[in-house]
Design a protein around this motif. Structure first.
Motif, PDB file in Angstrom:
ATOM      1  N   LYS A 118       0.836  -1.210   0.000  1.00  0.00           N
ATOM      2  CA  LYS A 118       0.000   0.000   0.000  1.00  0.00           C
ATOM      3  C   LYS A 118       0.871   1.260   0.000  1.00  0.00           C
ATOM      4  CE  LYS A 118      -3.789  -2.152   2.655  1.00  0.00           C
ATOM      5  NZ  LYS A 118      -4.888  -2.049   1.694  1.00  0.00           N
ATOM      6  N   ALA A 119       1.922   1.244   0.816  1.00  0.00           N
ATOM      7  CA  ALA A 119       2.820   2.403   0.876  1.00  0.00           C
ATOM      8  C   ALA A 119       3.554   2.591  -0.449  1.00  0.00           C
ATOM      9  CB  ALA A 119       3.815   2.238   2.024  1.00  0.00           C
ATOM     10  N   LEU A 120       3.984   1.482  -1.060  1.00  0.00           N
ATOM     11  CA  LEU A 120       4.669   1.574  -2.355  1.00  0.00           C
ATOM     12  C   LEU A 120       3.740   2.112  -3.435  1.00  0.00           C
ATOM     13  CD1 LEU A 120       6.846  -1.672  -2.450  1.00  0.00           C
ATOM     14  CD2 LEU A 120       7.673   0.685  -2.400  1.00  0.00           C
ATOM     15  N   GLU A 125       4.496   5.174  -5.652  1.00  0.00           N
ATOM     16  CA  GLU A 125       4.416   5.082  -7.115  1.00  0.00           C
ATOM     17  C   GLU A 125       3.685   6.287  -7.700  1.00  0.00           C
ATOM     18  OE1 GLU A 125       2.371   2.092 -10.447  1.00  0.00           O
ATOM     19  OE2 GLU A 125       1.808   1.978  -8.344  1.00  0.00           O
ATOM     20  N   LYS A 126       2.509   6.592  -7.159  1.00  0.00           N
ATOM     21  CA  LYS A 126       1.722   7.717  -7.685  1.00  0.00           C
ATOM     22  C   LYS A 126       2.442   9.045  -7.476  1.00  0.00           C
ATOM     23  CE  LYS A 126      -2.801   5.524  -7.078  1.00  0.00           C
ATOM     24  NZ  LYS A 126      -4.095   5.554  -6.335  1.00  0.00           N
ATOM     25  N   ALA A 127       3.056   9.203  -6.293  1.00  0.00           N
ATOM     26  CA  ALA A 127       3.712  10.468  -5.980  1.00  0.00           C
ATOM     27  C   ALA A 127       4.948  10.692  -6.839  1.00  0.00           C
ATOM     28  CB  ALA A 127       4.080  10.506  -4.497  1.00  0.00           C
ATOM     29  N   ILE A 128       5.757   9.645  -7.047  1.00  0.00           N
ATOM     30  CA  ILE A 128       6.994   9.836  -7.811  1.00  0.00           C
ATOM     31  C   ILE A 128       6.673  10.090  -9.279  1.00  0.00           C
ATOM     32  CG2 ILE A 128       7.591   7.466  -8.531  1.00  0.00           C
ATOM     33  CD1 ILE A 128       9.985  10.037  -6.982  1.00  0.00           C
ATOM     34  N   ALA A 151      12.954  11.756  -0.803  1.00  0.00           N
ATOM     35  CA  ALA A 151      11.949  12.579  -0.128  1.00  0.00           C
ATOM     36  C   ALA A 151      10.547  12.010  -0.314  1.00  0.00           C
ATOM     37  CB  ALA A 151      12.008  14.016  -0.657  1.00  0.00           C
ATOM     38  N   THR A 152      10.238  11.562  -1.527  1.00  0.00           N
ATOM     39  CA  THR A 152       8.912  11.004  -1.807  1.00  0.00           C
ATOM     40  C   THR A 152       8.720   9.689  -1.066  1.00  0.00           C
ATOM     41  OG1 THR A 152       9.029  12.015  -4.010  1.00  0.00           O
ATOM     42  CG2 THR A 152       7.301  10.384  -3.652  1.00  0.00           C
ATOM     43  N   LEU A 153       9.773   8.895  -0.997  1.00  0.00           N
ATOM     44  CA  LEU A 153       9.699   7.641  -0.249  1.00  0.00           C
ATOM     45  C   LEU A 153       9.460   7.929   1.232  1.00  0.00           C
ATOM     46  CD1 LEU A 153      10.048   4.537  -0.367  1.00  0.00           C
ATOM     47  CD2 LEU A 153      12.467   4.894   0.089  1.00  0.00           C
ATOM     48  N   ARG A 154      10.107   8.944   1.767  1.00  0.00           N
ATOM     49  CA  ARG A 154       9.950   9.295   3.179  1.00  0.00           C
ATOM     50  C   ARG A 154       8.515   9.709   3.483  1.00  0.00           C
ATOM     51  NH1 ARG A 154      11.005  13.490   7.109  1.00  0.00           N
ATOM     52  NH2 ARG A 154      12.274  12.702   8.826  1.00  0.00           N
ATOM     53  N   GLU A 155       7.879  10.402   2.541  1.00  0.00           N
ATOM     54  CA  GLU A 155       6.478  10.780   2.728  1.00  0.00           C
ATOM     55  C   GLU A 155       5.588   9.537   2.821  1.00  0.00           C
ATOM     56  OE1 GLU A 155       5.630  13.354  -0.517  1.00  0.00           O
ATOM     57  OE2 GLU A 155       6.853  15.003   0.241  1.00  0.00           O
ATOM     58  N   SER A 156       5.869   8.542   1.982  1.00  0.00           N
ATOM     59  CA  SER A 156       5.073   7.305   2.051  1.00  0.00           C
ATOM     60  C   SER A 156       5.359   6.556   3.352  1.00  0.00           C
ATOM     61  CB  SER A 156       5.357   6.413   0.832  1.00  0.00           C
ATOM     62  OG  SER A 156       6.640   5.817   0.890  1.00  0.00           O
ATOM     63  N   THR A 157       6.569   6.698   3.901  1.00  0.00           N
ATOM     64  CA  THR A 157       6.903   6.084   5.181  1.00  0.00           C
ATOM     65  C   THR A 157       6.095   6.715   6.305  1.00  0.00           C
ATOM     66  OG1 THR A 157       9.156   5.598   4.443  1.00  0.00           O
ATOM     67  CG2 THR A 157       8.772   5.602   6.812  1.00  0.00           C
TER      68      THR A 157
END
Length: 636
Positions: free
Chosen positions: A45-47, A51-54, A259-265
């Motif tokens: 779900k986080a990925l 995916e959408k954000a990146i 940064a985008t990955l951190r937001e999903s975290t």
């Protein structure tokens, strides 16, 4: 994985290879991500959010392909794929197979809570260990929460460590987890996560230990009627990128990914906190008996796991444990609130934040961070963000506030904190704080000045014919503030100037072409507020229309500059954290008032010096850093 047809695995791997080979045929780059967990797992779900954000943040340049449920193999197999470049990104909990010190983070009862975990994951402790896997072709780019691990089994209730005696318990291939289960008297049985469900059904093992989400989404409860909430280990899953993929990204693009990955975290952490309560109830409804034992006997029983790991890994592991425990928040801990004007991924403020965190290691200080996001948010959106910042400050009730850069000083400090009871230390304010009426009774700070005259003198040494300088800049309030001062510097050097500002990337290209036509030299200070910025395309465009000598005072602009003399952004963060600690210790601050940064770094970029056929002096080469296309120059 065992049940997956071999031909399907081969076909999937071939798809990745073919996608990688054909990436030059399309503007869209496909990025392949593998994980062993199910489609409904929080990792997936986080990925999906990542995916959408990146794809949005890179204007559709990257198309992420997510293969869940061990479609590409188990975690160990996917790690191997990263090392040979046949997979771009994977999630893994067995990085210790490449660097044993990762096992330290899996020791039992090491972490106090989720906040403690986040501080460790973002600390120099983690970074030092992560650096050791780079020579294996792996880059640690982020984390997701796997969670607190609990015991399940098919034999009996476990109310104390003695009840686990003799049970065959599956563990990951991790020395700390193996030692923990052994210390409880059970028999550890290392096994890949993808094989656990079948092993439980077939009775090959008696039980396993995992966070609630893995137990639920792995459907382990179907063969495990007993669940004991031991919380014996907290572990993260590591998000790894292959060097083959990572090296194709520019420094700016890497920052966007991280940064985008951190937001999903951040989203996943909150999701996990909510989900744990729900999953416990769901398992009760499935008939699982849940025990909540006194944890003290378990905590005492697992102490030999520490001795076992220290014996294997040596004194460095013991020092890591001490450092990790020092990052735990205690009731008497002071709190510093850090207000960042910008966003995660903005190079100079990233360097400031990293320096602050390094200075505060082992100081028993809790750091709370808020991002004003003022490069992106304007007008009403920025005013809403200011309101949220003030609410966060009020909720945190910090002992000291650190603020970086002009926007936060102008929008938050001056109207709301000036003259108040809480001490404020600012840094990164450009040139002067007089327009803000600072310093004040509760406010001190460090100004940010740039080595404009030294870099002008250096450029004129190599380009003595230059008479006109274009200032190629973002369109922003801070850019306008800087340019008035820049013009004066250039006039002192008998150089005519013109300003070329851009709000978005397409306008920047037009402005570069115009600046190139008029000027002998181009000063390029920053691109932070230029919407839709694409570093790779910008470099390609410059090659296409022709390169005019560019210079800069910001290290993250070195991909474009032939020569740079740059500020060291980390100096601001170090100084601000040191002043904050002095305030907490009730020490007297420097009576000289506001300070200015004093450290500079010299750079040159062979790509442009070679194309311009400029022979740099031995003295410059001796003291300068060489910019390389794949380096992240803003990380000092």
């Amino acid at each position: 994985m065992k049940n997956m047809p071999l031909l399907l695995i081969i076909a999937l791997v071939q798809t990745i290879w073919l996608g990688s080979c054909s990436k030059q045929e399309s503007d869209k780059r496909e990025v392949y991500i593998g994980l062993a967990h199910s489609q409904n797992h929080s990792f997936t779900k986080a990925l999906k959010r990542f995916e959408k954000a990146i794809e949005s943040n890179t204007n559709g340049k990257y198309d992420l392909k997510i293969y869940h449920s061990a479609q590409l193999g188990g975690e160990k197999a996917m790690q191997e794929m990263l090392t040979i470049g046949s997979l771009d990104i994977c999630l893994s909990g067995v990085v210790n197979t490449y660097e044993p010190l990762f096992s330290v983070f899996e020791l039992p009862y090491l972490f106090e809570d989720r906040s403690h975990v986040m501080r460790v994951n973002e600390s120099a402790i983690m970074q030092k260990v992560a650096d050791r896997i780079k020579d294996r072709g792996l880059h640690l780019i982020g984390f997701y929460e796997n969670g607190f691990r609990h015991l399940t089994n098919s034999k009996r209730r476990i109310q104390n460590p003695a009840d686990a005696d003799g049970l065959l318990i599956r563990t990951p291939e991790n020395p700390a987890q193996i030692a923990t289960i052994k210390a409880l008297g059970a028999i550890p049985t290392p096994m890949d996560f993808a094989e656990v469900y079948t092993a439980l059904l077939q009775g090959v093992i008696d039980g396993q230990e995992n966070p609630l989400q893995n137990i639920w989404y792995g459907r382990f409860y179907e063969a495990q009627p007993y669940l004991t909430m031991t919380k014996h280990i907290y572990n993260s899953v590591y998000v790894l990128a292959s060097d083959t993929f990572w090296s194709t990204l520019s420094a700016f693009e890497r920052k966007k990914f991280v940064a985008t990955l951190r937001e999903s975290t951040q989203w996943q952490l909150q999701f996990m906190a909510d989900q744990d309560r729900e999953l416990e109830q769901k398992m009760k409804e499935k008939g699982v008996e849940i025990e909540r034992p006194d944890l003290l006997p378990f905590q005492l029983a697992v102490q030999p796991a520490y001795d076992d790991l220290y014996l294997k890994l040596g004194p460095e592991a013991e020092q890591m444990v001490r450092s990790i425990r020092n990052l735990a928040v205690q009731e008497t801990t002071d709190t510093i609130f850090y207000l960042n004007s910008y966003h995660i991924g903005y190079p100079s403020s990233d360097a400031i934040e990293k320096a602050i965190r390094l200075e505060l290691i082992d100081k028993r200080v809790h750091l709370e961070t808020f991002y004003l996001d003022s490069k992106i948010r304007k007008g009403v959106l920025l005013r809403e963000r200011v309101t949220k910042a003030l609410e966060a400050i009020q909720k945190t009730n910090p002992d000291v506030i650190i603020v970086s850069d002009d926007n936060a000083v102008e929008k938050v400090v001056v109207p709301h904190l000036k003259g108040g009871d809480t001490p404020v230390v600012f840094c990164g304010v450009n040139w002067t704080a007089e327009p803000y009426g600072l310093p004040d009774t509760n406010i001190t700070g460090m100004l940010e000045v740039l080595p404009i005259m030294p870099v002008i003198d250096t450029m004129l040494r190599y380009f003595p014919y230059a008479r006109r300088v274009a200032i190629l800049n973002e369109s922003s309030v801070s850019a306008n503030k800087d340019e008035a001062r820049l013009v004066n510097f250039f006039r002192k050097a008998n150089l005519k100037t013109r300003s070329y500002q851009a709000k978005d990337f397409e306008e920047w290209k037009m402005q570069y072409a115009a600046a190139k036509q008029w000027a002998d030299l181009i000063y390029f200070p920053t691109n932070g507020a230029i919407a839709g910025w694409d570093e790779a395309e910008a470099l390609q465009y410059i090659e296409q229309v022709g390169y005019k000598p560019i210079f800069t005072c910001d290290d993250f602009m070195m991909p474009f500059a032939v020569i740079g003399i740059t500020k060291v952004a980390a100096e601001q963060g170090e100084w601000a954290a040191q002043q904050a600690l002095k305030i907490l210790r009730k020490e007297v601050l420097d009576p000289a008032g506001l300070q200015s940064n004093r450290r500079w770094e010299y750079w040159y970029n062979p790509r442009w010096s070679d194309s311009l056929k400029v022979t740099l002096s031995d003295s410059l080469i001796a003291k300068a850093k060489i910019f390389k296309p794949t380096m992240q120059v803003h990380e000092h």
